[in-house]
Design a protein around this motif. Structure first.
Motif, PDB file in Angstrom:
ATOM      1  N   THR A  80       0.828  -1.212   0.000  1.00  0.00           N
ATOM      2  CA  THR A  80       0.000   0.000   0.000  1.00  0.00           C
ATOM      3  C   THR A  80       0.857   1.254   0.000  1.00  0.00           C
ATOM      4  OG1 THR A  80      -1.726  -1.191   1.213  1.00  0.00           O
ATOM      5  CG2 THR A  80      -1.857   1.202   1.190  1.00  0.00           C
ATOM      6  N   ARG A 108      -7.192   3.784  -0.649  1.00  0.00           N
ATOM      7  CA  ARG A 108      -6.079   2.917  -0.236  1.00  0.00           C
ATOM      8  C   ARG A 108      -6.224   2.504   1.223  1.00  0.00           C
ATOM      9  NH1 ARG A 108      -2.730   6.868  -2.605  1.00  0.00           N
ATOM     10  NH2 ARG A 108      -1.886   7.426  -0.560  1.00  0.00           N
ATOM     11  N   ALA A 163      -2.776  -3.606  -4.965  1.00  0.00           N
ATOM     12  CA  ALA A 163      -1.843  -2.474  -4.893  1.00  0.00           C
ATOM     13  C   ALA A 163      -0.855  -2.496  -6.062  1.00  0.00           C
ATOM     14  CB  ALA A 163      -1.089  -2.498  -3.568  1.00  0.00           C
TER      15      ALA A 163
END
Length: 418
Positions: A80, A108, A163
């Motif tokens: 992330t 996120r 991600a």
């Protein structure tokens, strides 16, 4: 030592080296700090994969798989952070594709929190790791056909994949939009790493899916784990190499700056004496000895820049003793000595400086017809360093000593009142 650990060490050790170097260089921008945090998380996650570390944590906590959940969570965090870093490198334009909305800070964090909670909730219900033939703990094989373990690993793998996939697109976006050659190379290498890494969730989930079917997985258990280790090795290697492109350029520039600093010292020592007395005293206090200068690596850019400024200032101080006749005669002497093109021009400037310094020390009168300048400098530190290194070489050259003597005695300039 298990074979997987040997492969893992090829990524774990370089990761910690890169982290140590970046900490030593003291990151100053939010982007640098963000990237360091990502590398630190990745290094911790890579360390927790090692069997010896797993054994230590198991002994300390009394929990056989104590290293597994922290390892998965920190790698999810690293993925992330990596996405956040590259997203910050690509400021959104007015017209961006719709997927850019889904990689912002809030999406996120929501995704990381959701995946993290699900992974934590499923982990206590997962089966314990099995002992592999090489003696290491194998958590993934223990979840083959287990619902809770499969959910935990699937959530962990999907977090990584969600991600890495947009990261690839962002890397390629930066590479397409930038004119910086090194940044473009960095982004392309990072994109290759993210592309390889995005296959890891597919590879692992395919193994877990076979646990709920009657089919036999096409790879043996040993081959499967070897493949997973290789994918991780290649992914992290591309991240390390890609992120180090600018560091390599920094090292190469530092080497050139140090070389220039040393090469210009003899010329600087000759010319600094014509500067104002207060400047000379200050420089003598600030500048280390020649021996010490060879080993001091701090602030190479600033020290080289100051040295070039001192030489340039000294050339302006000597300009009153440089006549157009001297300027022309020095070029003739340089060509007579066998120099042509750029080397002849560098030799001319060296001769002008050498003769002008002698005239200044001897107290000779100023010249009336002067050229506009003595040194050909540009607005680029390294180019100026390379050019002045040529001038310094010719300044100290015994081959031009006779030419300097002839120019000092010939064509005595007309005097003017100072």
């Amino acid at each position: 030592m298990p074979r997987d650990d040997i492969i893992d060490l090829f990524t774990t050790i370089p990761l910690w080296v890169v982290v140590a170097v970046r900490i030593y260089n003291r990151p100053t921008t939010p982007g640098q700090r963000s990237f360091l945090a990502m590398l630190l998380a990745l290094a911790v996650g890579a360390t927790l994969r090692l069997s010896s570390v797993e054994d230590v944590l198991a002994a300390l906590t009394g929990i056989k798989d104590a290293a597994v959940l922290p390892k998965h969570l920190v790698i999810m965090l690293a993925s992330t952070l990596l996405l956040g870093w590259v997203e910050s490198v690509v400021p959104p334009r007015e017209h961006e594709p719709a997927w850019r909305r889904w990689v912002g800070f809030k999406p996120r964090m929501i995704a990381l929190s959701s995946f993290g909670v699900a992974a934590i909730a499923a982990f206590p219900l997962a089966k314990p790791a099995v002992i592999a033939p090489d003696g290491s703990r194998d958590f993934a094989s223990g979840q083959y056909g287990d619902v809770a373990g499969t959910v935990h690993l699937t959530v962990y793998l999907l977090s990584i994949g969600s991600a890495l996939v947009p990261s690839i697109l962002l890397y390629l976006t930066v590479a397409r939009r930038t004119d910086d050659r090194l940044l473009r190379l960095c982004m392309r290498l990072m994109a290759l790493g993210a592309t390889v890494g995005s296959f890891y969730p597919v590879y692992r989930i395919s193994f877990l899916a076979y646990g709920f079917t009657n089919w036999t997985y096409p790879l043996s258990e040993e081959e499967f784990h070897l493949g997973g280790s290789v994918i991780q090795l290649v992914t992290i290697a591309f991240v390390i190499v890609g992120s180090s492109v600018r560091a390599v350029d920094f090292v190469l520039r530092a080497i050139r700056q140090r070389r220039g600093l040393i090469a210009l010292r003899p010329l600087w020592e000759e010319l600094v004496s014509v500067l104002p007395p207060d400047v000379v005293v200050r420089r003598l206090k600030e500048v280390p000895s020649a021996q010490e200068e060879r080993h001091r690596i701090r602030d190479l850019y600033g020290r080289l820049d100051q040295r070039i400024v001192d030489i340039s200032d000294a050339s302006h101080e000597l300009l009153p003793w440089v006549s157009k006749d001297l300027h022309h005669g020095a070029l003739i002497e340089a060509r007579t000595a066998g120099f042509h093109g750029a080397e002849a021009r560098a030799a001319r400037e060296a001769l002008c400086l050498r003769v002008a310094r002698k005239k200044a020390v001897d107290g000779e009168p100023y010249a009336t017809r002067r050229p506009g300048t003595v040194l050909s400098l540009r607005n680029d530190l390294l180019l100026n360093s390379i050019w002045l290194s040529r001038v310094a070489h010719h300044y100290a050259s015994p081959a031009l000593s006779d030419a300097a003597d002839r120019l000092s005695g010939a064509n005595t300039p007309q005097e003017v009142t100072a």
